[in-house]
Design a protein around this motif. Structure first.
Motif, PDB file in Angstrom:
ATOM      1  N   SER A 155       0.851  -1.202   0.000  1.00 42.13           N
ATOM      2  CA  SER A 155       0.000   0.000   0.000  1.00 42.13           C
ATOM      3  C   SER A 155       0.883   1.248   0.000  1.00 42.13           C
ATOM      4  O   SER A 155       1.823   1.346   0.794  1.00 42.13           O
ATOM      5  CB  SER A 155      -0.883   0.000   1.253  1.00 42.13           C
ATOM      6  N   PRO A 156       0.590   2.232  -0.878  1.00 41.74           N
ATOM      7  CA  PRO A 156       1.429   3.439  -0.904  1.00 41.74           C
ATOM      8  C   PRO A 156       1.410   4.197   0.421  1.00 41.74           C
ATOM      9  O   PRO A 156       2.400   4.819   0.806  1.00 41.74           O
ATOM     10  CB  PRO A 156       0.811   4.292  -2.027  1.00 41.74           C
ATOM     11  N   MET A 157       0.278   4.108   1.132  1.00 37.75           N
ATOM     12  CA  MET A 157       0.154   4.837   2.399  1.00 37.75           C
ATOM     13  C   MET A 157       0.966   4.149   3.502  1.00 37.75           C
ATOM     14  O   MET A 157       1.551   4.813   4.354  1.00 37.75           O
ATOM     15  CB  MET A 157      -1.325   4.905   2.831  1.00 37.75           C
ATOM     16  N   PRO A 190      -6.311  -4.555   3.374  1.00 39.40           N
ATOM     17  CA  PRO A 190      -7.541  -3.759   3.337  1.00 39.40           C
ATOM     18  C   PRO A 190      -8.746  -4.632   3.002  1.00 39.40           C
ATOM     19  O   PRO A 190      -8.624  -5.591   2.248  1.00 39.40           O
ATOM     20  CB  PRO A 190      -7.301  -2.762   2.192  1.00 39.40           C
ATOM     21  N   PHE A 191      -9.870  -4.294   3.573  1.00 36.57           N
ATOM     22  CA  PHE A 191     -11.161  -4.982   3.384  1.00 36.57           C
ATOM     23  C   PHE A 191     -11.201  -6.367   4.052  1.00 36.57           C
ATOM     24  O   PHE A 191     -12.224  -7.022   4.052  1.00 36.57           O
ATOM     25  CB  PHE A 191     -11.530  -5.127   1.885  1.00 36.57           C
ATOM     26  N   ARG A 211      -8.961   1.350   7.972  1.00 34.06           N
ATOM     27  CA  ARG A 211      -8.030   1.523   6.862  1.00 34.06           C
ATOM     28  C   ARG A 211      -6.606   1.310   7.339  1.00 34.06           C
ATOM     29  O   ARG A 211      -6.314   1.448   8.531  1.00 34.06           O
ATOM     30  CB  ARG A 211      -8.162   2.929   6.273  1.00 34.06           C
ATOM     31  N   ILE A 212      -5.731   1.018   6.375  1.00 35.80           N
ATOM     32  CA  ILE A 212      -4.306   0.914   6.670  1.00 35.80           C
ATOM     33  C   ILE A 212      -3.622   2.134   6.079  1.00 35.80           C
ATOM     34  O   ILE A 212      -4.109   2.667   5.066  1.00 35.80           O
ATOM     35  CB  ILE A 212      -3.698  -0.397   6.131  1.00 35.80           C
ATOM     36  N   PRO A 213      -2.548   2.634   6.697  1.00 36.56           N
ATOM     37  CA  PRO A 213      -1.827   2.108   7.845  1.00 36.56           C
ATOM     38  C   PRO A 213      -2.428   2.544   9.178  1.00 36.56           C
ATOM     39  O   PRO A 213      -3.209   3.493   9.254  1.00 36.56           O
ATOM     40  CB  PRO A 213      -0.454   2.756   7.692  1.00 36.56           C
ATOM     41  N   ASP A 231      -4.109   6.762   9.860  1.00 36.97           N
ATOM     42  CA  ASP A 231      -3.892   7.752   8.800  1.00 36.97           C
ATOM     43  C   ASP A 231      -2.395   8.047   8.641  1.00 36.97           C
ATOM     44  O   ASP A 231      -1.726   8.487   9.595  1.00 36.97           O
ATOM     45  CB  ASP A 231      -4.649   9.056   9.052  1.00 36.97           C
ATOM     46  N   SER A 232      -1.900   7.832   7.418  1.00 35.30           N
ATOM     47  CA  SER A 232      -0.459   7.951   7.169  1.00 35.30           C
ATOM     48  C   SER A 232       0.097   9.335   7.541  1.00 35.30           C
ATOM     49  O   SER A 232       1.182   9.426   8.117  1.00 35.30           O
ATOM     50  CB  SER A 232      -0.151   7.634   5.704  1.00 35.30           C
ATOM     51  N   MET A 245      -3.669   9.535  -4.741  1.00 37.74           N
ATOM     52  CA  MET A 245      -4.367   8.351  -4.214  1.00 37.74           C
ATOM     53  C   MET A 245      -5.478   7.930  -5.187  1.00 37.74           C
ATOM     54  O   MET A 245      -5.696   6.744  -5.420  1.00 37.74           O
ATOM     55  CB  MET A 245      -4.940   8.693  -2.844  1.00 37.74           C
TER      56      MET A 245
END
Ligand SMILES: N[C@@H](CCC(=O)N[C@@H](CS)C(=O)NCC(=O)O)C(=O)O
Length: 215
Positions: free
Chosen positions: A11-13, A35-36, A50-52, A63-64, A103
């Motif tokens: 994940s980019p975040m 995720p999910f 949500r991640i991260p 939240d990143s 995003m």
């Protein structure tokens, strides 16, 4: 107690947070939450599931950007945001741009469709991808090209959070088969090479390859 990062690092975040931790030389462990498909009770750490997410002793954060700002405030030895108010505002803008526009364009409209959906047993909507590449990608790349320096990074000589946020999203675009055309966007293409060459990104991309190559 060692810090714990929740989230699959493709994940980019999540990559944003992990690169920040690497650059700050902080020890951490990873729990590769997908995720999910989050574990029961995950909302206690990440209310929107949500991640991260991050656990640092008693501190639980989602939240990143919130996590990276916390890391900066709590562990300031290696600075990833400028202190000058004007440069700091610019850094926040680039991070916000990455977390919202990129995003959507590089993650939701491209990487999610072409890489994540097949992994989750869902069908890629290639029509959506093509529309995104046609309608949204050109203006995004034009903007990126317009703000790029000829050398170094967005806010000076060293790689900082603004670069981490932007670079991280375009790494995922690359995994989904899209890289900016160096003939059309020479400054941005060269900048991305510099970002990707940083040891903290090299380390992450080496780890990513274990999963990407399996697909
Ligand atoms: N603004 C959030 C966005 C986090 C986010 O959307 N993460 C995605 C994975 S890259 C996710 O967990 N999606 C699952 C969901 O929305 O339920 C951040 O910067 O951390």
């Amino acid at each position: 107690m060692i810090m714990k990062v929740y989230g699959a690092t493709l994940s980019p975040m999540v990559r944003k947070v992990v690169v920040a931790l690497e650059m700050k030389g902080l020890e951490y462990e990873l729990d590769p939450v997908i995720p999910f498909h989050t574990p029961e009770g995950f909302e206690k750490i990440s209310p929107l599931k949500r991640i991260p997410a991050l656990e640092d002793g008693e501190v639980k954060l989602a939240d990143s950007t919130i996590i990276c700002e916390y890391l900066e405030d709590r562990y300031p030895d290696v600075a990833l945001y400028p202190t000058d108010p004007v440069l700091k505002a610019k850094a926040r803008w680039f991070e916000e741009y990455a977390d919202t526009v990129l995003m959507k364009v590089t993650a939701e409209g491209l990487y999610f469709e072409r890489v994540v959906k097949p992994l989750l047993g869902m069908e890629t909507n290639e029509e959506k991808v093509q529309k995104n590449l046609r309608d949204n990608m050109p203006s995004t790349l034009q903007y990126m090209e317009s703000v790029m320096p000829e050398n170094g990074f967005l806010l000076g000589e060293s790689l900082m959070m603004a670069d981490i946020a932007i670079g991280s999203n375009f790494i995922n675009a690359g995994y989904a088969g899209f890289d900016p055309d160096a003939a059309q966007y020479p400054l941005f293409a060269a900048y991305l090479q510099r970002v990707k060459a940083h040891p903290a990104f090299q380390l992450r991309m080496k780890e990513d390859a274990k999963f990407i190559n399996k697909e």
